[in-house]
Design a protein around this motif. Structure first.
Motif, PDB file in Angstrom:
ATOM      1  N   ILE A   1       0.961  -1.261   0.004  1.00  0.00           N
ATOM      2  CA  ILE A   1      -0.031  -0.122   0.026  1.00  0.00           C
ATOM      3  C   ILE A   1       0.727   1.280   0.067  1.00  0.00           C
ATOM      4  O   ILE A   1       0.816   2.274  -0.876  1.00  0.00           O
ATOM      5  CB  ILE A   1      -0.871   0.014   1.039  1.00  0.00           C
ATOM      6  N   GLY A   2       1.918   1.259   0.787  1.00  0.00           N
ATOM      7  CA  GLY A   2       2.847   2.353   1.182  1.00  0.00           C
ATOM      8  C   GLY A   2       3.344   2.530  -0.327  1.00  0.00           C
ATOM      9  O   GLY A   2       3.409   3.890  -0.983  1.00  0.00           O
ATOM     10  N   ILE A   3       4.006   1.693  -1.059  1.00  0.00           N
ATOM     11  CA  ILE A   3       4.518   1.617  -2.351  1.00  0.00           C
ATOM     12  C   ILE A   3       3.587   2.061  -3.539  1.00  0.00           C
ATOM     13  O   ILE A   3       3.605   3.209  -4.315  1.00  0.00           O
ATOM     14  CB  ILE A   3       5.266   0.286  -2.882  1.00  0.00           C
TER      15      ILE A   3
ATOM     16  N   LEU B   1       1.074   4.000  -2.848  1.00  0.00           N
ATOM     17  CA  LEU B   1       0.730   5.391  -2.922  1.00  0.00           C
ATOM     18  C   LEU B   1       1.919   6.428  -3.429  1.00  0.00           C
ATOM     19  O   LEU B   1       1.643   7.433  -4.012  1.00  0.00           O
ATOM     20  CB  LEU B   1       0.609   5.617  -1.229  1.00  0.00           C
ATOM     21  N   ILE B   2       3.176   5.964  -3.041  1.00  0.00           N
ATOM     22  CA  ILE B   2       4.056   6.660  -3.623  1.00  0.00           C
ATOM     23  C   ILE B   2       3.956   6.951  -5.052  1.00  0.00           C
ATOM     24  O   ILE B   2       4.316   7.730  -5.982  1.00  0.00           O
ATOM     25  CB  ILE B   2       5.534   6.164  -2.977  1.00  0.00           C
TER      26      ILE B   2
ATOM     27  N   ILE C   1       1.222   8.931  -6.449  1.00  0.00           N
ATOM     28  CA  ILE C   1       1.486  10.243  -6.107  1.00  0.00           C
ATOM     29  C   ILE C   1       2.456  10.776  -7.350  1.00  0.00           C
ATOM     30  O   ILE C   1       1.998  12.052  -7.891  1.00  0.00           O
ATOM     31  CB  ILE C   1       1.864  10.817  -5.071  1.00  0.00           C
ATOM     32  N   LEU C   2       3.372   9.961  -7.563  1.00  0.00           N
ATOM     33  CA  LEU C   2       4.555  10.425  -8.557  1.00  0.00           C
ATOM     34  C   LEU C   2       4.098  10.298  -9.937  1.00  0.00           C
ATOM     35  O   LEU C   2       4.361  11.164 -10.741  1.00  0.00           O
ATOM     36  CB  LEU C   2       5.778   9.588  -8.151  1.00  0.00           C
TER      37      LEU C   2
END
Lengths: 603, 278
Positions: free
Chosen positions: A300-302, A304-305, A308-309
């Motif tokens: 999930i963290g990856i 999200l990044i 966004i990018l």
């Protein structure tokens, strides 16, 4: 109006099939929601019911963040308020009809009060979006701490369980939750496509411009926050009613960020994106978080990044890009311009439009403006000249925002501006055009102009109007500049000159009595500049506007002004007729000495 | 009473150490680094690993700083660099980074709470009361951090470039300051400071993958209230940290934990420039 009728006919053939198609889609969705629990197994039905309630909260995050531009971590707090309103009341008083009503009322009122307080803290004239985000972060943290310290009343860290709740069949829970989500989605879609929705987009795009169009942006943002808080709270109410559990996690900041992640992954600023993001994360969490708990969080963290990018518009944005060639580009209604009668300037009105006494602006011991004093009448075209750093823009700011000046008195059309914020001063009859064209890039030309009429025509909550009523002065700018043919085009595609003209038309839509223009001709071609000069002189002579113009080009100033004020080192150096000022030794010294540096000034 | 005063000062010292890294990043880049908490965790685990390898304590702090700075530099190059124009998205991306770091730490070290032995143990007698020697040492640590920090900013060429970027980035670029490099170095130093503070607080708190998060909100609020200068950050840490200790001691510890967040939000509402130019 033959032209208008023709456009209306052109629109009709598109309208009916679209509506039929929408109705068919709605029927399909409702039918799907009603039938699905009969086809799916119990486990997934259970998960989906929770996911539907969470998705409602995600839609509220999307409204506040995706549509209005405030990144909020706080919607989880309102969700939690709904959860705990139900759990506490059913635990304390048992389950029954009046308890249920009391719980719903508590959920609504508590969420509204907390949201109003949060809104008051977050949104005030001049507040920054970053600050609003930080406040939204504090809310769930405070709430969770209160839950922790509530002992048996709130269940503290172990939460509340074992209270009696609504007794519905699993299938009916599914239908209830699914239809609630569909209803929230439809209402949100309708509002966001209405004129009010356009106004909210304008807030997101350019809050400052809205303020200077007389829109009380803080009030709008607070109202949006309160309404979305109530919806989120009711979603939490449903979640707890189904699950029979209240846990501090339901209100936590972590859940708040989870909601944001859902919206970011699905696609912010689209209702469907929020729903897709919420459902897919909730369902896959249910399957994966058990078997690979830490890896799932890591993914999930990856994700999200990466989103966004690489894909700021999320999954929906990606799909839109892929299918861009296939899908017909959605068109808004075709706009018709209508002139309105403007109140003729009454002879009883005071001739004095602008009055300054002893205006000063100080930073510590540094005086940027000092003892600036003058009076300007209607129909006057007053130019403010002076070298860079003389304080011209600062003076404009002091006239249009009551909190800017350090000392002195300013009155616009006979109203003392005191310490009022810009939107109040606009109501007194001030219009300000910024140096760099300040418009709403994501809206169409017509929508930009409509937002400028907000103070006169309350925007509709459900529909988009086709008629655009503007005062004659604004219409004349629209017609002369060539904006008329491009009314339904996005403002970001306009040329620099047209953007400047659009902003002027927006400001004129306010029907101002005093017009402040900060270097309106910078970067315009010679022809555009001449057109601008004609417009300005006719505004002063025909519409009897008092115009205060900041300008560098002395030839331009000489051609159109009725009077010139020279500002030098924060003080008025000269104030007089065009001939007297333009030929004075001081002006020649300032301008021949500084002319070369002027080109580099634009920023 | 004296104990409360000592608590207030040492708490302020800890808060200052923890938020100084956030301050420099916010000052230069105008973005809020949500991964700050994760870098605190990185520092704490670096100290933990170092301690298990038998490194002397004097070396643990620089090791933690280096680990944090390396992670920070990597994050700047891969993620943060692309988001300077989108400060709200930068919050989200750094939050995502925080999740990633937290989960990687969990995968390597597990979720268990671990402890590090303090280098200075026992109490010292100060004006007639016994007080934890390590907490007293933190006052010194805060002073050292503050002094080194301002010496770097005011006494070096890099510091000069940094201050130029803070004041007017366009102009600084025009004068030949490599603002991309300044940002990279700033972000690395900010992350390094976070890690250093993580190493310093390990003896006082337990070490676990989410240990940084509780500190994060207080650090944010202090940085927002301070308005960007180290001096005002020290003042805000002292005032709000002191208030937190007073509320925790005399009212209730849970309310104490909220003091900084609530007070700072209200201060900013009433006075948007915070403690700056006070």
């Amino acid at each position: 109006m033959p032209e208008a009728r023709q456009l209306g006919q052109a629109a009709a053939p598109i309208g009916i099939p679209t509506r039929l198609w929408m109705a068919a889609l709605a029927l399909l969705i409702v039918g799907g929601i009603l039938a699905a629990p009969l086809l799916l197994d119990t486990y997934i039905v259970n998960i989906l019911i929770r996911a539907f309630f969470v998705a409602i909260a995600a839609v509220t995050v999307d409204i506040v963040w995706g549509y209005c531009g405030t990144l909020t971590f706080g919607q989880s707090a309102f969700f939690g308020i709904g959860v705990y309103a139900l759990a506490i009341i059913f635990t304390e008083y048992g389950f029954g009809p009046w308890q249920a009503l009391l719980a719903i009322a508590t959920a609504i009122v508590a969420a509204a009060v907390v949201a109003a307080l949060t809104g008051w803290l977050s949104f005030y004239p001049g507040s920054s979006p970053l600050y609003a985000s930080i406040v939204s972060l504090v809310v769930p943290i405070v709430l969770v701490q209160l839950v922790y310290s509530g002992g048996t009343f709130t269940g503290s860290s172990s939460g509340l369980v074992g209270f009696e709740s609504f007794d519905l069949e699993l299938e009916n829970w599914f239908r209830l939750a699914g239809l609630s989500l569909a209803a929230v989605a439809v209402v949100t879609l309708i509002i966001m496509r209405s004129d009010t929705g356009r106004l909210l987009k304008a807030l997101r795009d350019n809050d400052e411009r809205c303020t200077y169009l007389g829109v009380d942006t803080s009030r709008y943002r607070i109202v949006v926050l309160v309404l979305t808080a109530i919806v989120a709270s009711l979603a939490g109410f449903g979640y707890a009613a189904f699950g029979g559990v209240a846990a501090p996690e339901n209100a936590s900041f972590t859940f708040g960020t989870r909601l944001i992640i859902m919206v970011a992954l699905g696609g912010r600023g689209t209702v469907i994106g929020a729903i897709v993001g919420a459902l897919s994360i909730e369902v896959s969490s249910a399957y994966l978080s058990g078997s690979l708990p830490y890896v799932w969080e890591l993914i999930i963290g990856i994700a999200l990044i990466a989103v966004i990018l690489a894909f700021p518009d999320g999954l929906v944005g990606v799909i839109k890009q892929l299918t861009h060639g296939i899908q017909p580009f959605e068109r808004g209604p075709i706009t018709r311009l209508r002139p309105i009668e403007t109140a003729a300037v009454k002879s009883t009105d005071s001739e004095i439009a602008l009055e300054l006494k002893e205006v000063g602006k100080h930073f510590g011991s540094l005086s940027v403006l000092d003892g600036v004093e003058f009076v300007a009448k209607r129909s006057e075209l007053l130019s403010l000249v002076g070298p860079n750093g003389a304080g011209k823009t600062t003076l404009i700011r002091c006239l249009s925002d009551g909190r800017e000046r350090s000392t002195g008195f300013v009155a616009i059309a006979g109203h003392a501006i005191d310490r009022q914020p810009p939107n109040r001063i606009v109501e007194f009859g001030l219009g300000r055009k910024f140096q760099a064209a300040s418009i709403f890039e994501a809206l169409t030309v017509a929508e930009c102009l409509r937002v400028a009429r907000t103070h006169r025509a309350r925007p509709s909550l459900v529909s988009t109007s086709i008629d655009l009523e503007l005062p004659p002065a604004a219409i004349s700018v629209v017609e002369r500049s060539g904006l008329l043919e491009r009314l339904d085009e996005e403002a970001r595609r306009l040329s620099h000159g047209l953007k400047q003209a659009l902003e002027l038309a927006m400001v004129l839509s306010l029907e101002p009595e005093v017009l402040l223009l900060d270097e309106p001709t910078a970067g315009l071609t010679r022809a555009e500049r001449q057109a601008f000069a004609d417009i300005l002189t006719s505004l002063a002579s025909r519409d009897r506007l008092c115009i205060l113009l900041v300008e560098h080009d002395l030839d331009f100033v000489r051609e159109i002004s009725s009077r010139i004020i020279v500002l030098h080192q924060g003080r008025i150096a000269l104030d007089g007729s065009v001939d007297a000022v333009a030929n004075s030794a001081l002006v020649r010294e300032i301008y021949t000495g500084q002319q070369a540096g002027d080109d580099g000034k634009e920023s | 009473m004296l104990i409360v005063a000592l608590d207030a000062v040492t708490t302020a010292a800890l808060l200052l150490i923890i938020s100084s890294g956030l301050l420099i990043v916010f000052g230069v880049m105008k973005i809020i680094n949500f991964a700050h908490a994760a870098f605190i965790t990185v520092g704490a685990y670096a100290a933990l690993v170092g301690a298990r390898l038998g490194l002397p304590w004097v070396l643990l702090v620089p090791v933690a700083f280096a680990a944090g700075a390396a992670c920070g530099a990597l994050a700047e190059v891969t993620i943060v660099r692309r988001l300077y124009q989108r400060p709200l998205d930068a919050i989200l991306a750094t939050w995502g980074l925080g999740i990633v770091i937290g989960q990687i730490v969990t995968l390597i070290f597990g979720r268990e709470v671990q402890f590090v032995q303090a280098p200075i143990t026992g109490t010292i007698e100060l004006l007639g009361v016994d007080y934890s020697a390590y907490r007293i040492a933190m006052i010194g640590a805060a002073l050292v951090v503050a002094l080194v920090f301002s010496a770097l900013l005011n006494g070096t060429r890099l510091g000069l470039s940094t201050r130029a970027v803070i004041m007017n980035e366009m102009l600084a670029q025009g004068l030949g300051v490599d603002s991309a490099r300044v940002r990279l170095v700033t972000f690395a130093i900010g992350s390094g400071l976070a890690a250093l503070s993580g190493a310093l607080i390990t003896p006082l708190s337990s070490v676990d993958p989410n240990m940084g998060v509780p500190w994060l909100i207080s650090a944010f609020m202090l940085v927002m209230v301070s308005g960007g200068s180290l001096l005002t950050l020290a003042v805000s840490s002292l005032v709000l940290g002191g208030l937190q200790v007073i509320v925790s001691t005399f009212v209730n510890p849970i309310l104490g934990g909220l003091t900084i967040a609530i007070c700072a939000a209200v201060v900013l509402r009433v006075r948007p420039e915070g403690f700056a130019r006070a």
